[in-house]
Each structure stands twice: as structure tokens, then as C-alpha cells.
Design an enzyme around this catalytic site. Structure first.
Site, PDB file in Angstrom:
ATOM      1  N   CYS A  67      -0.159   3.922   2.154  1.00 60.07           N
ATOM      2  CA  CYS A  67      -0.079   3.820   3.436  1.00 60.07           C
ATOM      3  C   CYS A  67       1.474   4.069   3.850  1.00 60.07           C
ATOM      4  O   CYS A  67       1.872   4.765   4.929  1.00 60.07           O
ATOM      5  CB  CYS A  67      -0.297   2.584   4.296  1.00 60.07           C
ATOM      6  SG  CYS A  67      -1.657   1.676   3.414  1.00 60.07           S
ATOM      7  N   ASP A  68       2.420   3.712   3.075  1.00 60.46           N
ATOM      8  CA  ASP A  68       3.818   3.412   3.579  1.00 60.46           C
ATOM      9  C   ASP A  68       4.652   4.143   2.795  1.00 60.46           C
ATOM     10  O   ASP A  68       5.893   4.219   3.011  1.00 60.46           O
ATOM     11  CB  ASP A  68       4.313   1.910   3.537  1.00 60.46           C
ATOM     12  CG  ASP A  68       3.221   1.021   4.249  1.00 60.46           C
ATOM     13  OD1 ASP A  68       3.000   1.709   5.288  1.00 60.46           O
ATOM     14  OD2 ASP A  68       2.988   0.013   4.078  1.00 60.46           O
ATOM     15  N   CYS A 119       0.739  -1.306   0.208  1.00 59.15           N
ATOM     16  CA  CYS A 119       0.142   0.033  -0.009  1.00 59.15           C
ATOM     17  C   CYS A 119       0.924   1.118   0.058  1.00 59.15           C
ATOM     18  O   CYS A 119       1.402   1.720   1.103  1.00 59.15           O
ATOM     19  CB  CYS A 119      -0.868   0.044   1.167  1.00 59.15           C
ATOM     20  SG  CYS A 119      -1.905   1.483   1.335  1.00 59.15           S
TER      21      CYS A 119
END
Ligand code: NAP
Length: 315
Positions: A143-144, A140
Site C-alpha cells: 500500500c505505502d 503494508c
């Protein structure tokens, strides 16, 4: 006391646990069947159990570890009376009410069901993936991506997801190498044009990943050109796998309306499925946003929908 639950929630990611918090605070005494720890698709806590720092969930200015966030949500649900069963649902009967949810030989009955079984990212099937997920290996970018400022990283895949992730990651990384197993992308033309025009994106064509290196963080990748047979080491410190997702809906095949891709269909802006009394929330019905916060929001919606629907049934 009746052995029929007001509501059974299947799945314990942010959607299921948020539904549980709301349903239990509405005195519905929900039973939540959280999955079984040994399984990646039914793992209690869902995909956040596979991440480390979560920095985009509101309310945690210093970030929080994924597993800790899920533990907090679990405790919050239990505090208001949610009963949690650590096991895997093996079958459901949605043809008559009360509905039946089977866990092997035990049948649980409920007037309403909230499905929050989530989705899983498809993975390459390498042993290193289990070891390195959350430690330089991610599924993701939203997200990261932030953790890869100044890194050289790779994205695996050739579809829209891979190119979208690659484009997003160029905001942070110095260089993004897209590794695709063929010499032609599956992604839409416009995404391809954008990626080709991005000076930070490079392509490794006809290439498969043999291994991801590193003990506790990613240090490189072993790749192989399938046309020439040449193997090489790619010097990257981050890897994003973007080869597609799969919703966890096998249990509901033929029982709930789903898209061809397996995602459950919900009605309009609600969590209603095509079976009255069965509601769906989180990634199992969302292939667009796929965020913990959107899953949690839709879990809240499902609990409110279920509460109002139950009230309408029983006056
Ligand atoms: P996808 O279209 O199924 O593409 C998956 C890609 O991963 C393909 O290029 C495939 O290679 C590759 N792949 C699959 N298994 C692999 C393996 N084991 N090893 C190496 N490579 C593998 O999935 P997606 O990109 O996640 O997209 C899913 C759907 O969402 C699509 O309909 C897409 O259009 C849509 N989507 C749209 C947007 C957007 O419009 N902004 C963004 C994301 C997703 P092959 O090509 O060789 O099969």
C-alpha cells in the site's frame, strides 16, 4: 413486517460495505453492524481508516484518502437502503436459523449472515504508533511503499512478512534496515537468502524498538540491543511493522471452521463457511492478498452467494 432480517453483515471495511451495496441493490435490505469507533479491532471502516493516501484502488486516478474512500462506500450502501448500526456485536448464535446476532442485550435475527470483521496488524504497543500510523508508519508495504522513494526506512520483524516487505521496499527506499529481536530469523530459508543477497537490506540483530520519534511524521527510532543493553537512535523516515496479523474472529471461535491461525475457512472459490447461510469475505478469511480491492471483490461474492442461497431456501 417480520423482525427477521434477510441478511446481517458484521463489519464495515471494504468487504462488508461492498457486500452491503450489492445486498441492498438486490433488495435484501441488509442490516450492517459496523463496529464501534473507540476500538481499533472493530473500528468502523476497518484498516483503511488508519491510512492516508490510497493510490491503488481503481477509479481514483489522483488517489483518495482511506477514510474518505470508506465514507464514500458507506454512503453508497446507505443510498440503496442498507441500515447501519454503529455498535459492536457481542455474541452470535449460529446453531439454528434464523441466526441470532447480539449487541449486548439486544438480539437481531437474520436468515443469512455475512462475516466481514477483517484482521488487524499486530503492533508493538508503543504510544507513538497511534500518532504516526499513516504518517511514515505503516503495516503494508504494497500500500505505502511508493511513498518512500529515496528514503532510509526500517522494517520490524523476522518472519516471512518482514523479509517480503523489506524486499519489496528496496524498489523504492535507498536503504531498508530489518530490526529483529533475536539473532536468528523465523523466515523461510529462501526468503532469508534473498534478503541477505539484497545490497539495500541491512539487519539489526537482537534489537527491540523502544520508541518511534516524530510528532506528525516519522523522524527516527529509539532502539536497544537486548544483549549489550546499548540504546541508539536509528535515522529513518519510515517504519513498517511486520510482526504478523490477527484475524478478528474471537466471536466465531467454536462456531465457524477456522484455521489454527484463526482465519475463517471458506469453501473453494466461494464465500461459503461451514455453516449453511453464513458467508465470509475480506481479510477475515484471506491472509494472502489483504488488499482493499480484493476485500471489496470478495464482499461482492459474499452478497451474491447470500442472495442466491436465500433464494434457494425461500423459493
Ligand atoms: P510470523 O511468522 O509470526 O513472524 C512474526 C515475526 O515478528 C517473528 O520474527 C517474531 O519474532 C516477530 N515479532 C512478533 N511479535 C513481536 C514483537 N512484539 N516485537 C518484535 N518482534 C516481534 O508472521 P509473518 O511473518 O506475518 O508470517 C505469518 C505466516 O504467513 C507465516 O506462516 C509465513 O510463513 C506466512 N507468509 C508467507 C509468505 C511467503 O511465503 N511469501 C509471506 C508472508 C507471510 P520471533 O521470531 O522472535 O518470534
Amino acid at each position: 413486517m417480520s423482525d427477521v432480517h434477510n441478511v446481517i453483515i458484521i463489519g464495515s471495511g471494504p468487504a462488508g460495505l461492498t457486500a452491503a451495496i450489492y445486498a441492498s441493490r438486490a433488495s435484501l435490505e441488509p442490516l450492517l453492524i459496523e463496529g464501534e469507533p473507540s476500538s481499533t479491532s472493530d473500528q468502523p471502516g476497518g484498516q483503511l481508516m488508519l491510512t492516508t493516501d490510497v493510490e491503488n484502488f481503481p477509479g481514483f486516478p489522483d488517489g483518495i484518502m482511506g477514510p474518505e474512500l470508506m465514507q464514500n462506500m458507506r454512503q453508497q450502501a446507505e443510498r440503496f437502503g442498507t441500515k447501519i448500526l454503529t455498535d459492536k456485536v457481542t455474541d452470535v448464535d449460529l446453531t439454528e436459523r434464523p441466526f441470532t446476532v447480539r449487541v449486548r442485550d439486544t438480539a437481531y435475527r437474520a436468515n443469512a449472515i455475512i462475516v466481514s470483521t477483517g484482521a488487524q496488524s499486530l503492533m508493538l504497543g508503543l504510544e507513538a504508533e497511534d500518532r504516526l500510523i499513516g504518517h511514515g508508519l505503516s503495516t503494508c508495504a504494497t500500500c505505502d511503499g511508493f511513498f518512500f522513494r529515496g528514503h532510509d526506512i526500517a522494517v520490524v520483524g523476522g518472519g516471512d512478512s518482514a523479509l517480503e516487505e523489506a524486499g519489496f521496499l528496496t524498489k523504492f527506499a535507498d536503504k531498508v534496515t530489518v530490526i529483529h529481536r533475536r539473532d536468528e530469523l523465523r523466515a523461510s530459508k529462501i526468503m532469508q537468502e534473498r534478503a541477505f543477497a539484497n545490497p539495500k537490506i541491512e539487519f539489526l540483530w537482537d534489537t527491540v524498538v523502544l520508541d518511534i520519534e516524530g510528532e506528525d511524521k516519522v523522524t527516527g527510532m529509539q532502539v536497544k540491543n537486548v544483549k549489550t543493553g546499548v540504546e541508539s537512535l536509528l535515522d529513518v523516515t519510515g517504519v513498517f511493522i511486520a510482526i504478523g496479523h490477527r484475524p478478528n474472529t474471537d466471536l466465531f471461535r467454536g462456531k465457524l471452521e477456522m484455521e489454527e491461525s484463526g482465519y475463517l475457512v471458506t469453501r473453494g472459490k466461494t464465500s461459503y463457511t461451514d455453516v449453511d447461510g453464513v458467508f465470509a469475505c475480506g481479510d477475515v478469511q484471506d491472509h494472502v492478498y489483504r488488499q482493499a480491492i480484493t476485500a471489496a471483490g470478495s464482499g461482492c461474492m459474499a452478497a451474491i452467494d447470500a442472495e442466491r442461497w436465500l433464494e434457494a431456501q425461500h423459493g
